[in-house]
Design a protein around this motif. Structure first.
Motif, PDB file in Angstrom:
ATOM      1  N   ARG A   1     -13.903  -1.891  -7.387  1.00 16.56           N
ATOM      2  CA  ARG A   1     -12.638  -1.500  -6.747  1.00 16.56           C
ATOM      3  C   ARG A   1     -11.904  -2.758  -6.306  1.00 16.56           C
ATOM      4  O   ARG A   1     -12.449  -3.572  -5.553  1.00 16.56           O
ATOM      5  CB  ARG A   1     -12.940  -0.623  -5.533  1.00 16.56           C
TER       6      ARG A   1
ATOM      7  N   PRO B   1      -6.876  -3.486  -2.236  1.00 21.28           N
ATOM      8  CA  PRO B   1      -5.543  -2.876  -2.276  1.00 21.28           C
ATOM      9  C   PRO B   1      -4.542  -3.712  -1.497  1.00 21.28           C
ATOM     10  O   PRO B   1      -4.902  -4.629  -0.773  1.00 21.28           O
ATOM     11  CB  PRO B   1      -5.768  -1.533  -1.589  1.00 21.28           C
ATOM     12  N   MET B   2      -3.268  -3.369  -1.655  1.00 22.17           N
ATOM     13  CA  MET B   2      -2.210  -3.982  -0.850  1.00 22.17           C
ATOM     14  C   MET B   2      -2.054  -3.113   0.382  1.00 22.17           C
ATOM     15  O   MET B   2      -1.498  -2.032   0.322  1.00 22.17           O
ATOM     16  CB  MET B   2      -0.913  -4.010  -1.670  1.00 22.17           C
ATOM     17  N   MET B   3      -2.629  -3.562   1.492  1.00 27.06           N
ATOM     18  CA  MET B   3      -2.672  -2.714   2.677  1.00 27.06           C
ATOM     19  C   MET B   3      -1.390  -2.823   3.485  1.00 27.06           C
ATOM     20  O   MET B   3      -0.644  -3.787   3.373  1.00 27.06           O
ATOM     21  CB  MET B   3      -3.862  -3.107   3.556  1.00 27.06           C
TER      22      MET B   3
ATOM     23  N   THR C   1      -3.497   2.453   7.799  1.00 25.42           N
ATOM     24  CA  THR C   1      -4.669   1.623   7.527  1.00 25.42           C
ATOM     25  C   THR C   1      -5.858   2.513   7.856  1.00 25.42           C
ATOM     26  O   THR C   1      -5.690   3.556   8.492  1.00 25.42           O
ATOM     27  CB  THR C   1      -4.701   0.384   8.428  1.00 25.42           C
TER      28      THR C   1
ATOM     29  N   MET D   1      -3.193   4.911  -3.972  1.00 22.90           N
ATOM     30  CA  MET D   1      -4.403   4.152  -4.297  1.00 22.90           C
ATOM     31  C   MET D   1      -4.107   2.656  -4.295  1.00 22.90           C
ATOM     32  O   MET D   1      -4.880   1.858  -3.759  1.00 22.90           O
ATOM     33  CB  MET D   1      -4.938   4.578  -5.675  1.00 22.90           C
ATOM     34  N   LEU D   2      -2.965   2.284  -4.876  1.00 24.51           N
ATOM     35  CA  LEU D   2      -2.613   0.867  -4.951  1.00 24.51           C
ATOM     36  C   LEU D   2      -2.416   0.270  -3.554  1.00 24.51           C
ATOM     37  O   LEU D   2      -2.537  -0.921  -3.351  1.00 24.51           O
ATOM     38  CB  LEU D   2      -1.331   0.671  -5.776  1.00 24.51           C
ATOM     39  N   ARG D   3      -2.140   1.163  -2.591  1.00 19.12           N
ATOM     40  CA  ARG D   3      -1.877   0.690  -1.237  1.00 19.12           C
ATOM     41  C   ARG D   3      -3.028   1.014  -0.275  1.00 19.12           C
ATOM     42  O   ARG D   3      -2.845   0.980   0.935  1.00 19.12           O
ATOM     43  CB  ARG D   3      -0.576   1.305  -0.692  1.00 19.12           C
ATOM     44  N   GLY D   4      -4.195   1.354  -0.825  1.00 18.80           N
ATOM     45  CA  GLY D   4      -5.367   1.438   0.043  1.00 18.80           C
ATOM     46  C   GLY D   4      -5.806   2.831   0.456  1.00 18.80           C
ATOM     47  O   GLY D   4      -6.523   2.994   1.445  1.00 18.80           O
TER      48      GLY D   4
ATOM     49  N   ASP E   1      -7.952   4.761  -0.908  1.00 18.74           N
ATOM     50  CA  ASP E   1      -9.401   4.947  -1.042  1.00 18.74           C
ATOM     51  C   ASP E   1     -10.117   4.419   0.191  1.00 18.74           C
ATOM     52  O   ASP E   1     -11.102   5.001   0.657  1.00 18.74           O
ATOM     53  CB  ASP E   1      -9.926   4.218  -2.293  1.00 18.74           C
ATOM     54  N   GLU E   2      -9.594   3.311   0.719  1.00 14.41           N
ATOM     55  CA  GLU E   2     -10.197   2.726   1.917  1.00 14.41           C
ATOM     56  C   GLU E   2      -9.990   3.666   3.112  1.00 14.41           C
ATOM     57  O   GLU E   2     -10.894   3.873   3.915  1.00 14.41           O
ATOM     58  CB  GLU E   2      -9.577   1.344   2.193  1.00 14.41           C
TER      59      GLU E   2
ATOM     60  N   HIS F   1       2.968  -1.674  -5.751  1.00 17.57           N
ATOM     61  CA  HIS F   1       2.844  -3.047  -5.254  1.00 17.57           C
ATOM     62  C   HIS F   1       4.191  -3.737  -5.077  1.00 17.57           C
ATOM     63  O   HIS F   1       4.391  -4.851  -5.575  1.00 17.57           O
ATOM     64  CB  HIS F   1       1.977  -3.864  -6.216  1.00 17.57           C
TER      65      HIS F   1
END
Lengths: 430, 767, 167
Positions: free
Chosen positions: A422, A425-427, C145, C86-89, C91-92, A248
């Motif tokens: 969940r 997240p930081m996208m 993304t 994971m912290l940055r997405g 899983d999405e 992060h």
């Protein structure tokens, strides 16, 4: 070459030193001729020793001392093995040293080979770094063509060549004896020690194994002298170190700093651009994922081996993962448990079974299916695993999770009670 | 399984250290686990198995505390050092052992009630002694499809496996068959063969013995018995002359399992068995087993009881027109032979006693040279195998040679007409079939140049070349440190010779019409090498046959007295290295059958001159007094591990020389191999289905082509001794101008091609 | 792939190793380039070319994540799911790709047309580009993304397959 590895300077310049000419223009390949002309191999080992350089792979063992363990009177061939199996979560420093400054690594390996009397070095690179492996292959070709590798290097009596050996996807091969097994064409399962690689390593021959960053530090040390290097940073942790920072933070990347001169807070908030607005640091895994987690209270710790250890963690590989307060420490712990379960080689039972157990237990917690007793159970499970295993992999699994439970017990209690949805997240682009 | 290595606590290099607060001593360098075991302190283990190789430290079960060393140490890999302070029962050590057991059990199915290993399971036992009280593992366990058949003989239950690597290390490092490996990684690790192929090799069953859990079990033994339903009896395998020490598992009077012993005989088999020795026990009951006595007369054959048949046999022997012959088979026990000799000196005074085997005369000087035991191969730097192929004939020898090569770096040299089962570890010196003499100077030079060589020599091939045998004997004698091991043909050849029984004389007497009747004891001359000559010699002489199974001799015998097999009766066998070892009573056998020794004693009673003893023990004791070859041994001397007989003198049985028939130079050399895999026991065993193969004549491609034969075609083979018809198998690695046959395959008759006294033979091969 | 082809590939490398066993891994990686995975025949060929048993060769192959003993798609998409990603997405991204390709979320797998395999990867060493994705053994890319990852997969599906599968 004021800062030894020059990694991020090159990145900033967007000019990787992948041709021999460019590397030479940047001051490269001055250490090797100097050593070949003026320094006896034993004296070169002494230079390594006096520089205070510590292994940058994770364990931090003094490099010169490791080299001194090789028997002097052995009739067997000796080898230098460069550990480029960089797979520690959050760590990507060796990746850039190899991609941006491959010759400095080759020069360093050659210096090490000269110092211990080896005629061949291997770079064991993780299979996923195919791009970096090709850069190295090309660099080796160029160096050979220029007489910097092969027989009679720089018209001296030194014969030394380097083989780039690709792994095929196994974190455990970063453990030095597992790496040797893998390099011997076998399953990468750690060996029982003793004997240590210095005595019976590759092909049962005396072998010096060091990390990419360690070996790449040798040319500037030889060039500028051991005293110069030893004077950088604190006495027990001299030199500079590349930190990989991710998670992060706003500017994840590799940052080379002199040990002891920068605090964790500066690394996160100055170099890596800090967090998203309004966020606070929740947890930091400062030396890769296999170390105890630190919290917001540790941010003013200077980044050197001793200070980080005093704060309750370890400098490790310098792979610094930052999680802000949007993250869930139990989920993060589970993700690491999954990693170690997946990467456990299966040879020794406490690791094979213990990592499996840890993951299943944490999965139940996340799902809200655990009970409070499970927290105590997990605490004893750490003791079941820790100190029982053949290699440090399982210790690496225990350290971050055990420390997380200690430091963030309230979070674990809340997750046991309610489970953990969940988080957002930081996208990318956020 | 052996588990711990033997430790000599009386050795000279003892060091003192402290073990659980007591001052103790053990030889320097001994692994701590072994030292503790020898000193009566059990440190639990799973993966450690010193017979397989160096420690791997995988299971972590043997964690102990060593003062001055950080954390816990694996006792399996920590050598004893002077003044070390070891704690195996401290809080820290106990916590370590409990931890490992709890983790090992986490994914273990705990299906002990339905597990064959239950009750004799190291995992179960050590859990009781060293484990935590209960499991706290509440997660779902790892699941595998179970069980899978690793082969038709071995079942694998992957859920029970604790990944100790013993089986894969056995396959890789002991048998070196390379077939069994660990596959996948981490918690998904499983032992497997290539693409799930069957694990087929010569020594596969040993992985069952070394498995410390119920993961590997014998399919023929699955669900047959629980440990408390069975009795285990130490015995000796009677299928080849190695004399492997076995353990028979009996339930309700039936052999249900043969295993290597928990306490192996390091001088012999070291606990390893070949698959034939392990699984052929079911052949005792296969088709052709004699359940009742048979009496044959002008009206045909009728089954009857033993008493009636003994009366009939007595009549036959009493009415014999001339002295009686007694022919002992290759696996007849010392007791049976001794009783036969006593009959020949008493009730059947003047009887001619002989054994069915290779004449001893030409080998007498060689046998008199310094003998080694199997265990001595371990320490040899050079091992020379002259003729033969131990992998087929004396299988367990192969494992010793592999161990010497892999672990000690010994140089293995094979000399002979073809690459053997040791081809991958041996240097090979080629000698044309029947031409070992051509290589003998090379061999002699190697013997002379080696420090403490062990020479293994093939009985059949050297007997066929007396000059080579003499030269070999001279070479061995010349190097004061050289020793030899006979690769014998007969399970008790050495025992029969120790009683002074020759292989020759009897057939000549029969052929000359001097004998009035013949008693065969586990001997089938009508199927043996030189069977045509035997048939001719036997003519119409009445035969009393003591036999376990129907064979060509019992088919025409006047009286057949059904005997128990070596899985069923007591006796003594002398191994090829001269070690006398006791076979113990195992299964009950058919109601109508009796032990061979008892039948022979009964014959003495029926003939009115009973021997002075009633038991095999007494028979052996009497024999040991009467025959110096037995060295005055007693059953007590032999104990469970046997005892060596004195070496034979250089002139022992020197006169036991066969008729020499010139082989001639025309035609192809015949190489006849007594392959245990092709013999009656293996071919009659359902468990060993994988070894079942019809007899064949194996030749090189060029030889087949010259004879205008293709693979699978039927060949007519003729020799000066007889003819045989066999399918041709073209096989790689064979020399040209030679025909290879296996002896002893039921229903096949390559034995016709051989002379009764063996010796070189050349044959013609035609479509 | 045939044993001869593998031998030809290994020949120039042979002198680099004191023990030919070291050639097993390069041989496996090379043998995989034809089909994208290692068939029974490929494993046999590696065994023949290197002189080790097929069982040993398979035991090595099955140990490493990037050696495939089961068929996989024409392109293998490795989505890093370890902590930084994971912290940055990640899983999405993962969920989106699995849904798009109709693949089981728990284990990953291959799309119905056999073109694309989506698999979870442990830390790929590109945490500065989290969430990152590696296609075969190409250089790892990121950050993604869910949508940009889907676009990558679409591109892969449309693109011609590589001549050799280095994975």
């Amino acid at each position: 070459m004021p800062i030894m590895n020059n990694v991020y300077r090159q990145r900033a310049a967007e000019k990787p030193l992948v041709t021999l000419d460019d590397y030479r223009a940047a001051g490269g390949y001055t250490a090797l001729p100097k050593a070949l002309a003026d320094v006896e191999p034993d004296d070169l080992q002494y230079v390594f020793m006096r520089s205070g350089l510590r292994g940058r792979g994770g364990a931090g063992f003094p490099m010169g001392k490791k080299a001194s363990f090789l028997p002097k009177d052995s009739k067997k061939a000796k080898y230098v093995v460069c550990n480029a199996d960089e797979s520690e979560p959050g760590t990507f420093k060796d990746r850039d040293i190899m991609a941006f400054n491959p010759f400095q690594l080759l020069e360093g390996i050659t210096l090490a080979g000269y110092a211990i009397g080896a005629e061949r070095g291997y770079i064991y690179i993780r299979g996923e770094y195919e791009h970096q492996a090709r850069v190295l292959d090309d660099a080796v070709r160029q160096a050979r063509a220029a007489g910097l590798l092969g027989e009679g290097i720089l018209k001296s009596t030194l014969n030394f060549d380097i083989t780039v050996y690709r792994g095929a996807g196994a974190y455990i091969c970063g453990e030095e004896t597992a790496l040797l097994e893998s390099l011997e064409g076998k399953r990468g399962q750690p060996r029982l020690k003793p004997p240590f690689p210095a005595v019976a390593g590759l092909y049962q021959s005396p072998t010096l194994i060091n990390n990419v960053e360690t070996l790449a530090a040798l040319p500037p040390i030889v060039e500028n002298g051991a005293d110069w290097y030893a004077a950088l940073g604190p006495e027990k942790s001299p030199g500079s170190k590349v930190f990989s920072i991710s998670g992060h933070v706003m500017r994840p990347g590799n940052y080379e700093i002199v040990l002891g001169e920068t605090t964790l807070r500066e690394l996160i908030f100055v170099h890596a651009g800090g967090l998203r607005p309004g966020r606070r640091v929740k947890a930091v895994w400062v030396g890769g994922s296999s170390v105890p987690v630190l919290g917001e209270g540790h941010l003013d710790t200077p980044l050197d081996y001793e200070s980080i250890q005093a704060a309750g963690s370890a400098l490790g590989s310098g792979g610094c993962i930052v999680m802000d307060d949007s993250g869930c420490i139990v989920r993060a712990s589970l993700r690491l448990a999954t990693f170690y379960r997946h990467e456990s080689c299966g040879k020794c039972s406490p690791c094979r079974e213990g990592t499996t157990w840890l993951e299943k237990l944490l999965m139940r917690m996340i799902a809200g299916e655990a009970r409070m007793e499970d927290l105590e159970m997990m605490e004893t499970l750490f003791g079941r695993i820790s100190g029982k295993t053949l290699c440090p992999l399982a210790e690496g699994a225990v350290a971050p999770i055990k420390s997380a439970l200690n430091m963030f017990r309230d979070d674990f209690v809340r997750v046991v009670e309610n489970g953990s949805p969940r988080p957002e997240p930081m996208m990318a682009g956020a | 399984m052996a588990d711990y290595a033997p430790v000599d606590l009386t050795a000279e290099n003892l060091v003192s250290f402290e073990l659980n607060g007591e001052k103790v001593q053990a030889p320097a360098g001994t692994m701590l686990v072994d030292a503790c075991h020898a000193l009566g302190v059990e440190v639990p283990i799973f993966c450690y198995e010193p017979r397989i190789g160096p420690p791997v430290g995988a299971c972590r079960m043997c964690l102990v505390e060593v003062e001055g060393m950080r954390g816990l140490q694996t006792a399996c890999s920590t050598p004893v050092q002077p003044d070390m302070v070891v704690r195996t029962t401290s809080e820290l050590a106990t916590q370590g052992q409990e931890s490992v057991l709890e983790l090992l059990l986490a994914n273990h199915p705990l299906d002990c009630p339905v597990c064959d290993k239950g009750g004799e399971c190291p995992l179960q036992d050590r859990t009781f002694r060293f484990g935590p009280g209960k499991s706290r593992f509440h997660e779902s366990k790892r699941h595998f499809l179970k069980p899978v058949e690793l082969s038709s003989r071995i079942a694998l239950d992957r859920e029970r496996c604790i990944s100790c690597f013993r089986c894969v290390r056995f396959s890789q490092e002991v048998a070196q068959d390379g077939q069994l490996t660990m596959q996948e990684r981490g918690g998904r690790s499983e032992i497997a063969t290539f693409s799930g192929d069957a694990y087929e090799a010569r020594f596969t069953g040993n992985i069952i013995d070394v498995c410390p859990v119920g993961a590997l079990t014998s399919i023929p033994y699955r669900f047959v018995a629980r440990p408390w339903d069975v009795t285990n009896t130490p015995s000796v395998c009677g299928l080849c002359p190695v004399g492997c020490n076995t353990e028979l598992t009996l339930r309700e009077g039936v052999v249900r399992r043969v295993s290597g012993r928990d306490e192996p005989n390091y001088a012999v088999e070291e606990g390893w068995l070949c698959d034939v020795g392990r699984w052929a026990y079911d052949s005792a009951d296969h088709t052709g087993r004699l359940h009742r006595a048979v009496v044959r007369d002008a009206n045909g054959a009728r089954e009857t009881n033993m008493a009636d048949a003994l009366s009939a046999a007595t009549l036959v022997l009493q009415r014999a027109d001339g002295p009686v012959g007694i022919l002992l088979g290759p696996a007849a026990t010392v007791e049976e032979a001794a009783i036969a000799l006593d009959l020949a000196g008493g009730a059947l005074r003047g009887a001619v006693v002989a054994r069915l085997g290779i004449p001893a005369g030409p080998l007498a000087p060689l046998r008199a040279t310094r003998r080694a035991e199997m265990g001595d191969i371990d320490d040899a730097q050079t091992v020379i195998v002259v003729g033969g192929d131990p992998s087929l004939q004396q299988p367990v020898v192969e494992l010793r040679l592999r161990k010497a090569a892999l672990r000690r770096g010994a140089r293995i040299v094979t000399v002979g007409s073809r690459r053997t089962g040791l081809a991958d570890v041996a240097e090979h010196v080629d000698a044309a079939p029947g031409a070992l003499h051509a290589a003998i100077s090379d061999i002699a030079a190697r013997i002379a140049a080696s420090a403490e060589p062990v020479v293994l020599w093939d009985e059949a091939e050297l007997a066929a070349e007396p000059a080579a045998a003499d030269a070999l004997a001279t070479a061995i004698a010349a190097n004061g440190a050289a020793r030899q091991i006979e690769l014998g043909q007969d399970p008790n050849g050495a025992g029969l010779r120790a009683l002074g029984i020759p292989a020759t004389g009897l057939r000549d007497a029969l052929a000359a019409g001097r004998l009035g009747a013949l008693i065969t004891v586990h001997a089938d001359p009508r199927s043996a090498p030189g069977r045509d000559a035997w048939d001719a010699a036997l003519g119409d002489v009445p035969v009393v046959s003591v036999a376990t199974h129907v064979d060509a001799t019992t088919d025409r015998a006047t009286v057949v007295l059904p005997s128990l097999t070596l899985w069923e009766q007591e006796g003594t066998l002398v191994s090829m290295t001269g070690r006398a070892q006791r076979v113990r009573r195992g299964a009950d056998g058919p109601d109508g059958a009796a032990p061979g020794w008892e039948i022979l004693i009964a014959l003495g009673h029926y003939l009115g001159a009973p021997p002075a003893y009633r038991t095999p023990g007494a028979a052996f004791a009497a024999a040991a007094k009467a025959h110096p070859g037995l060295g005055g041994l007693t059953y007590d001397d032999m104990g469970t591990l046997g005892a060596p007989l004195p070496p034979p003198a250089a002139d022992h049985l020197a006169g036991d020389a066969g008729e020499s028939v010139a082989a001639g130079s025309a035609g192809l050399a015949l190489v006849a191999v007594r392959d245990v895999h092709a013999g009656r026991a293996a071919q009659g065993s359902e468990a060993l289905l994988a070894f079942h193969a019809p007899a064949a004549a194996r030749v090189s491609a060029a030889t087949a082509e010259r004879a205008r034969l293709t693979d699978g075609a039927t060949a007519r083979i003729s020799s000066p001794h007889g003819e045989a018809t066999l399918p041709v198998r073209v096989a790689p690695g064979l020399p040209d101008d030679a025909v290879f046959v296996a002896l002893g395959t039921p229903g096949a008759a390559p034995e016709s091609l051989l002379g009764p006294d063996r010796g070189p033979v050349r044959v013609e091969l035609r479509p | 792939m045939t044993a001869d082809e593998i031998r030809a590939y290994l020949e120039p490398r042979r002198h680099e190793f004191a023990d030919p066993r070291s050639l097993v891994m390069p041989a496996l990686k090379y043998a995989q380039t034809t089909r994208g995975h290692l068939s029974r025949e490929d494993l046999d060929a590696v065994a023949e070319a290197t002189g080790f048993t097929p069982s040993f060769v398979e035991s090595v192959a099955s140990f490493y994540d990037r050696l495939y003993t089961q068929p996989v798609g024409n392109r293998v998409v490795s989505v890093c799911i370890t902590l930084s990603c994971m912290l940055r997405g990640s899983d999405e991204v993962w969920d989106h790709l699995c849904e798009k390709e109709g693949i089981d979320h728990h284990h990953g797998g291959t799309s119905a047309d056999g073109r694309i395999t989506i698999q979870e990867a442990q830390c790929l060493g590109y945490c500065d580009k989290a969430p990152c994705i590696q296609v075969d053994a190409d250089e790892t890319l990121g950050p993604f993304t869910p949508d940009s990852a889907a676009a990558l997969v679409d591109e892969l599906r449309a693109a011609p397959d590589p001549e050799e599968y280095w994975r």
